[in-house]
Design an enzyme around this catalytic site. Structure first.
Site, PDB file in Angstrom:
ATOM      1  N   GLY A 288      -1.522  -2.822  -2.002  1.00  0.00           N
ATOM      2  CA  GLY A 288      -0.347  -3.393  -1.347  1.00  0.00           C
ATOM      3  C   GLY A 288      -0.566  -4.657  -0.543  1.00  0.00           C
ATOM      4  O   GLY A 288       0.211  -4.954   0.354  1.00  0.00           O
TER       5      GLY A 288
ATOM      6  N   SER B 176      -7.220   0.546  -3.665  1.00  0.00           N
ATOM      7  CA  SER B 176      -6.178   0.609  -4.696  1.00  0.00           C
ATOM      8  C   SER B 176      -5.762   2.052  -5.005  1.00  0.00           C
ATOM      9  O   SER B 176      -6.594   2.962  -5.025  1.00  0.00           O
ATOM     10  CB  SER B 176      -6.720  -0.036  -5.970  1.00  0.00           C
TER      11      SER B 176
ATOM     12  N   GLU C 224      -5.119   3.134  -7.747  1.00  0.00           N
ATOM     13  CA  GLU C 224      -5.728   3.550  -9.014  1.00  0.00           C
ATOM     14  C   GLU C 224      -7.241   3.751  -8.904  1.00  0.00           C
ATOM     15  O   GLU C 224      -7.942   3.777  -9.916  1.00  0.00           O
ATOM     16  CB  GLU C 224      -5.411   2.542 -10.132  1.00  0.00           C
TER      17      GLU C 224
HETATM   18 ZN    ZN Z   1      -0.782   0.124 -12.384  1.00  0.00          ZN
END
Ligand code: ZN
Length: 230
Positions: free
Chosen positions: A50, A80, A82
């Site tokens: 973000g 992140s 992810e």
């Molecule tokens: Zn993604």
């Protein structure tokens, strides 16, 4: 591969910032979407969640261990979302860097196809036709597992209704593969506009891979010969 010393980590963090800025310019993501990481020994340097790419500084890049524990309490950013997917790819492959994009051509393809077929022989650079992994929510362990499974024998995977992931021995190679993947998806879509495109067979792709190997071997041999004293 990146060194595990502090110089290696410093270089990895600086490189992540410069490649993140390229994501937007190259049309591989919008806003703060997409993320990338490099492995440095037992640590993974990964872009924070973000934060806009324009504001990101090397010290904002997060460091996590291979089991996902965040290190360096001084860093105020969150890794992140992810991160589980990046770590799963490092655990399952020889990756030195991972790039995750939200690029429009692969997302469009993912909504309509099961794989990106061999529209051009350059797809051998990704290991062959690129699979579309089933849709699973962002940031989940399920998405990480689906990505790793679809990566089998490949250095790229398309995530249905989400984006793509590529990996390489370093960030430059992982990023080049992300650009190649997007170019192949665009080329395939253009080919479809003419009708049913012809697709290279597995035998034709094997022939390309063998010839590429032979030429690389030849280059190494001639390098060696040139270096030899007269
Ligand atoms: Zn993604």
């Amino acid at each position: 591969m990146y060194g595990s010393d502090s110089d290696g980590l410093h270089a990895a963090r600086a490189e992540l910032v410069s490649y993140s800025a390229r994501l937007l310019d190259d049309g591989l993501a919008v806003g703060s979407a997409g993320n990338m990481s490099v492995r440095s020994g037992d640590l993974v340097a990964i872009t924070p969640s973000g934060i806009s790419y324009a504001e990101m500084r090397p010290e904002d890049v997060c460091l996590v261990t291979m089991d996902g524990t965040e290190t360096r309490a001084g860093n105020r950013e969150t890794p992140s979302t992810e991160t589980p997917m990046h770590l799963a790819i490092y655990a399952a492959t020889t990756a030195g860097a991972v790039v995750h994009t939200h690029s429009s051509e692969v997302i469009a393809l993912s909504a309509a196809r099961e794989e990106l077929p061999a529209i051009h022989y350059a797809i051998t650079g990704l290991g062959g036709p690129v699979r579309v992994a089933p849709y699973v929510r962002f940031g989940s362990d399920g998405l990480a597992a689906a990505a790793v499974e679809a990566l089998d024998g490949r250095s790229a995977v398309i995530l249905r209704n989400h984006g793509a992931v590529t990996y390489g021995h370093d960030l430059a190679q992982a990023y080049d593969r992300a650009l190649l993947l997007e170019w192949l998806a665009r080329t395939y879509r253009l080919a479809l506009s003419y009708g049913e495109p012809s697709i290279l067979s597995a035998a034709e792709l094997d022939e390309v891979t063998a010839e590429s190997r032979r030429r690389r071997y030849g280059e190494r041999r001639s390098d060696h010969q040139q270096r030899r004293p007269p």
